[in-house]
Write an enzyme that holds these catalytic residues in place. Structure first.
Site, mmCIF file in Angstrom:
data_model
loop_
_atom_site.group_PDB
_atom_site.id
_atom_site.type_symbol
_atom_site.label_atom_id
_atom_site.label_comp_id
_atom_site.label_asym_id
_atom_site.label_seq_id
_atom_site.Cartn_x
_atom_site.Cartn_y
_atom_site.Cartn_z
ATOM 1 N N GLU A 133 0.819 -1.226 0.000
ATOM 2 C CA GLU A 133 0.000 0.000 0.000
ATOM 3 C C GLU A 133 0.843 1.264 0.000
ATOM 4 O OE1 GLU A 133 -3.415 0.274 2.442
ATOM 5 O OE2 GLU A 133 -3.883 -1.842 2.283
ATOM 6 N N TYR A 156 -2.885 4.784 7.285
ATOM 7 C CA TYR A 156 -2.166 3.515 7.495
ATOM 8 C C TYR A 156 -0.953 3.432 6.569
ATOM 9 C CZ TYR A 156 -0.971 -1.393 6.674
ATOM 10 O OH TYR A 156 -0.276 -2.574 6.473
ATOM 11 N N LYS A 160 3.099 3.381 7.364
ATOM 12 C CA LYS A 160 4.000 2.279 6.961
ATOM 13 C C LYS A 160 5.114 2.833 6.067
ATOM 14 C CE LYS A 160 3.697 -1.619 7.675
ATOM 15 N NZ LYS A 160 4.194 -2.467 8.805
#
Ligand code: NAD
Ligand code: DAU
Length: 348
Positions: A133, A156, A160
């Site tokens: 992602e 999110y 990351k």
């Protein structure tokens, strides 16, 4: 014995990684550090807790003093870091929790590893588990490679991406030995029923609506979790220093097609009339910032380390459905209490 720390080993992927390492490497002393958040569950690894080369430690990676002392005491030679806040929808309602665990938590681990390894990096390895992602959203034909620029769209994936950058920066700046992998969507046993496949299996069992976001034409590349664990084992032992590897299933599905397949399979397993479960499909408001498509080019790990998925989607999905049907108690435990509140808030 070589001491290896695995973080997040009570979660979905981490539990499979811990089991693989504890059973395959009796000469390693494996430490599983997990804060046991809503996503952490000791039932996931109850079968290995008695093994002599395994130690569970409840602890929070955001607690810098604890992490420093823990590393000083145990003098780990390797770290496999999976602990994270991992659900995109939760990151939209509470982004700061993702910064704390995914960014600050990773920083604490990097600092502690750097401190105990600073005089001798030989034989040491910090393995950071990341996601596809971070690369953002794809058009209809291209694939994510290891050189695709980072372009995260959710809190999110931004957290990351940030942690990946810090890992690389510690490699460049301090010489910390690291490896990173960016994997596509996993599925399989022990998957918390907030993510698409286990949520929909649970809702089909309990006859609840199947909330498909937007038009359902979003595409994900699905990989059976045990194949991810095999890849992690390989990369930890044979991956190049300061390298990154993409891991994927060569298995793209539009959400709506996957949901229909799941419905067909569940009807058969539950002895329901064909078409029963698909009546539960309900199109709901889209996820904000929803990435259209993820797809991985996993040729680097394939050519350099010889890895490819061993389980077909057909087999993996069958095994996953069977696991959930055979583990009703697990499902009941994780869907009681706070899960109900989360569900109301997310889907009401
Ligand atoms: P998960 O949410 O199932 O498990 C996360 C684990 O981390 C839980 O056991 C939780 O208790 C623990 N944890 C959370 N915060 C912690 C903290 N502050 N201190 C210590 N432990 C903490 O996640 P998952 O799906 O197993 O993902 C594991 C890793 O793999 C994550 O880093 C995720 O970004 C990455 N990843 C996941 C997927 C996927 O499809 N699930 C795909 C690619 C990469
Ligand atoms: O690509 C790797 C990532 O895969 C991991 O880094 C994440 O930790 C993991 O959660 C997963 O992220 P996704 O957002 O892709 O997974 P999720 O299961 O939440 O959603 C998969 C697709 O299904 C996505 O397009 C959103 C859609 N969806 C999801 C849920 C929960 C729905 O349509 N309805 C839902 O209720």
């Amino acid at each position: 014995m070589k001491k290896i720390l695995i973080t997040g080993g009570a979660g979905f992927i981490g539990s499979h990684v811990v089991r693989r390492f504890v059973t395959n490497y009796p000469t390693y002393q494996l430490f599983n550090l997990d804060a046991l958040t809503y996503a952490g569950n000791l039932e996931n690894i109850a079968d290995i807790e008695h093994l002599p080369n395994y130690t569970f430690v409840k602890g929070d990676i955001t607690d810098a003093d604890f992490i420093t002392a823990f590393f000083q005491k145990e003098q780990f030679e390797g770290v496999i870091h999976l602990a994270a806040e991992s659900h995109v929808d939760r990151s939209i309602t509470d982004p700061l929790a993702f910064v704390k665990t995914n960014v600050i938590g990773t920083m604490n681990l990097l600092n502690a590893a750097r401190e105990i390894w600073k005089n001798d990096f030989a034989g040491k390895r910090f393995y950071h588990i990341s996601t596809d992602e971070v690369y953002g959203s794809l058009g209809s034909t291209d694939l994510f490679t290891e050189t695709t620029p980072y372009d995260p769209n959710s809190p999110y994936s931004a957290s990351k991406a940030s942690s990946d950058h810090f890992v690389r920066a510690y490699g460049e700046t301090y010489g910390l030995p690291y490896v990173i992998t960016n994997c596509s969507n996993n599925y399989g046993p022990n998957h918390f029923p907030e993510k698409l496949i286990p949520l929909f299996i649970h809702n089909i069992i309990t006859n609840k609506p199947l909330p498909v976001y937007g038009d359902g034409k979003y595409t994900r590349d699905w990989l059976y979790v045990l194949d991810h664990a095999i890849a992690i084992d390989l990369v930890f032992h044979q991956g190049g220093n300061h390298e990154t590897y993409n891991i994927g299933g060569f298995n793209e599905w539009q959400n709506i097609d996957l949901v229909k397949l799941l419905c067909q399979k569940m009807d058969k397993k539950l002895g329901r009339m064909p078409g029963t479960s698909s009546q539960l499909i309900t199109y709901v408001k889209d996820r904000p910032g929803h990435d259209l498509r993820y797809a991985i080019d996993a040729s680097k790990i394939n050519t350099e380390l010889g890895w490819k998925p061993s389980v077909t989607f057909e087999e993996g999905l069958e095994q996953t459905i069977d696991w959930y049907l055979n583990n009703e108690v697990w499902l009941q435990h994780v869907t009681s209490g706070d899960y109900q509140k989360y569900y109301e808030k997310q889907y009401s």
